[in-house]
Write an enzyme that holds these catalytic residues in place. Structure first.
Site, PDB file in Angstrom:
ATOM      1  N   GLY A  12       0.793  -1.228   0.000  1.00 23.75           N
ATOM      2  CA  GLY A  12       0.000   0.000   0.000  1.00 23.75           C
ATOM      3  C   GLY A  12       0.821   1.272   0.000  1.00 23.75           C
ATOM      4  O   GLY A  12       0.338   2.325   0.430  1.00 23.75           O
ATOM      5  N   ILE A  89      -8.399  -9.504 -10.985  1.00 27.95           N
ATOM      6  CA  ILE A  89      -8.868  -8.956 -12.258  1.00 27.95           C
ATOM      7  C   ILE A  89     -10.353  -8.587 -12.103  1.00 27.95           C
ATOM      8  O   ILE A  89     -11.156  -9.397 -11.610  1.00 27.95           O
ATOM      9  CB  ILE A  89      -8.701  -9.995 -13.395  1.00 27.95           C
ATOM     10  CG1 ILE A  89      -7.227 -10.415 -13.533  1.00 27.95           C
ATOM     11  CG2 ILE A  89      -9.247  -9.448 -14.710  1.00 27.95           C
ATOM     12  CD1 ILE A  89      -6.275  -9.324 -13.983  1.00 27.95           C
ATOM     13  N   LEU A  90     -10.703  -7.380 -12.519  1.00 23.78           N
ATOM     14  CA  LEU A  90     -12.099  -6.921 -12.409  1.00 23.78           C
ATOM     15  C   LEU A  90     -12.858  -7.262 -13.685  1.00 23.78           C
ATOM     16  O   LEU A  90     -12.292  -7.280 -14.775  1.00 23.78           O
ATOM     17  CB  LEU A  90     -12.138  -5.411 -12.158  1.00 23.78           C
ATOM     18  CG  LEU A  90     -11.413  -4.950 -10.893  1.00 23.78           C
ATOM     19  CD1 LEU A  90     -11.523  -3.446 -10.736  1.00 23.78           C
ATOM     20  CD2 LEU A  90     -11.942  -5.669  -9.657  1.00 23.78           C
ATOM     21  N   ASN A 104      -5.712   2.250 -13.011  1.00 26.47           N
ATOM     22  CA  ASN A 104      -4.762   1.274 -12.466  1.00 26.47           C
ATOM     23  C   ASN A 104      -3.338   1.788 -12.668  1.00 26.47           C
ATOM     24  O   ASN A 104      -3.066   2.489 -13.638  1.00 26.47           O
ATOM     25  CB  ASN A 104      -4.917  -0.047 -13.231  1.00 26.47           C
ATOM     26  CG  ASN A 104      -3.921  -1.107 -12.781  1.00 26.47           C
ATOM     27  OD1 ASN A 104      -3.784  -1.377 -11.572  1.00 26.47           O
ATOM     28  ND2 ASN A 104      -3.205  -1.715 -13.720  1.00 26.47           N
ATOM     29  N   HIS A 106       0.516   0.427 -13.272  1.00 28.16           N
ATOM     30  CA  HIS A 106       1.296  -0.761 -13.632  1.00 28.16           C
ATOM     31  C   HIS A 106       2.781  -0.375 -13.613  1.00 28.16           C
ATOM     32  O   HIS A 106       3.151   0.690 -14.124  1.00 28.16           O
ATOM     33  CB  HIS A 106       0.894  -1.254 -15.026  1.00 28.16           C
ATOM     34  CG  HIS A 106       1.617  -2.503 -15.414  1.00 28.16           C
ATOM     35  ND1 HIS A 106       1.324  -3.735 -14.857  1.00 28.16           N
ATOM     36  CD2 HIS A 106       2.656  -2.705 -16.253  1.00 28.16           C
ATOM     37  CE1 HIS A 106       2.140  -4.638 -15.356  1.00 28.16           C
ATOM     38  NE2 HIS A 106       2.961  -4.051 -16.207  1.00 28.16           N
TER      39      HIS A 106
END
Ligand code: GAR
Length: 202
Positions: A12, A89-90, A104, A106
């Site tokens: 986080g 994964i959404l 998102n 990456h």
């Protein structure tokens, strides 16, 4: 004020950067919820330390139903969902309800070292193995694919011949902490429009 939810699976540190940027006044938004798909994610501790509402959705128990559980929690409550190291994964209805409202981060320059199974340290190991001279991070909108939505921001770092994957991870992570908050700021300022694959207004 933009209401956001931040989804995490691990340390986080990107969530922490958002919290810090809200506290410094750089970001005009409020974190309404932090959701983790792992119960021991340190990101949950970071959220609790700031009295942010937290939810654990165990990915092992929920499997593909995790998206509908997220939708139940967030529908009508937030303007933007930020995936900050969230590894599930959404899919499904969540992506329709929050179309162009999920971003998102990456840890590579998409379309390199991305897609199914490419996350965390694996990304940096592949970049080192390939011998690239630069890498970086990408903030993008989330669509039905994996790491395939329109790109908002990319930041570049050098890769040195002496680098380990860990060295590269730390260098990229510093840029992630800036890039994710910048993307949130552009969105909260209403600067961004999406035309096909192109994100305009940056
Ligand atoms: C970050 O490097 C993020 O880019 C990556 O996970 C890490 C989470 O760090 N995400 C992915 O690899 C997604 N494909 P954090 O928990 O310290 O923010």
């Amino acid at each position: 004020m933009l209401k956001i939810a931040v989804l995490v699976s691990g340390s986080g540190s990107n969530l922490q950067a958002i919290i810090d940027n809200i506290e410094s006044g750089y970001l005009n938004c409020s974190i309404e919820a932090v959701i983790s798909d792992k119960k021991d994610a340190y990101g949950i501790d970071r959220a609790k330390a700031k009295d942010i509402k937290t939810y654990i959705l165990d990915r092992k128990q929920l499997g593909i139903n995790i998206s509908s559980e997220i939708l139940k929690i967030l529908d009508g409550k937030v303007d933007l969902i930020v995936l900050a190291g969230f590894l599930s994964i959404l899919q499904g209805e969540l992506l329709h309800v929050f179309k162009n409202k999920i971003i998102n981060i990456h840890p590579a320059l998409i379309p390199c070292f991305c897609g199914g199974g490419m996350y965390g340290m694996k990304v940096h190991e592949k970049a080192i193995e390939y011998g690239v001279k630069v890498s970086g991070c990408t903030v993008h909108f989330v669509d039905e694919g994996t790491d395939s939505g329109p790109i908002i921001i990319q930041k570049v770092v050098d890769v040195y011949s002496t680098d380990t994957a860990k060295d590269l991870q730390l260098r990229v992570l510093k840029q992630e902490h800036k890039a994710l908050s910048e993307a949130i700021k552009y969105i909260s300022d209403g600067r961004i429009t999406i035309k096909g694959r192109k994100v305009l207004g940056i």
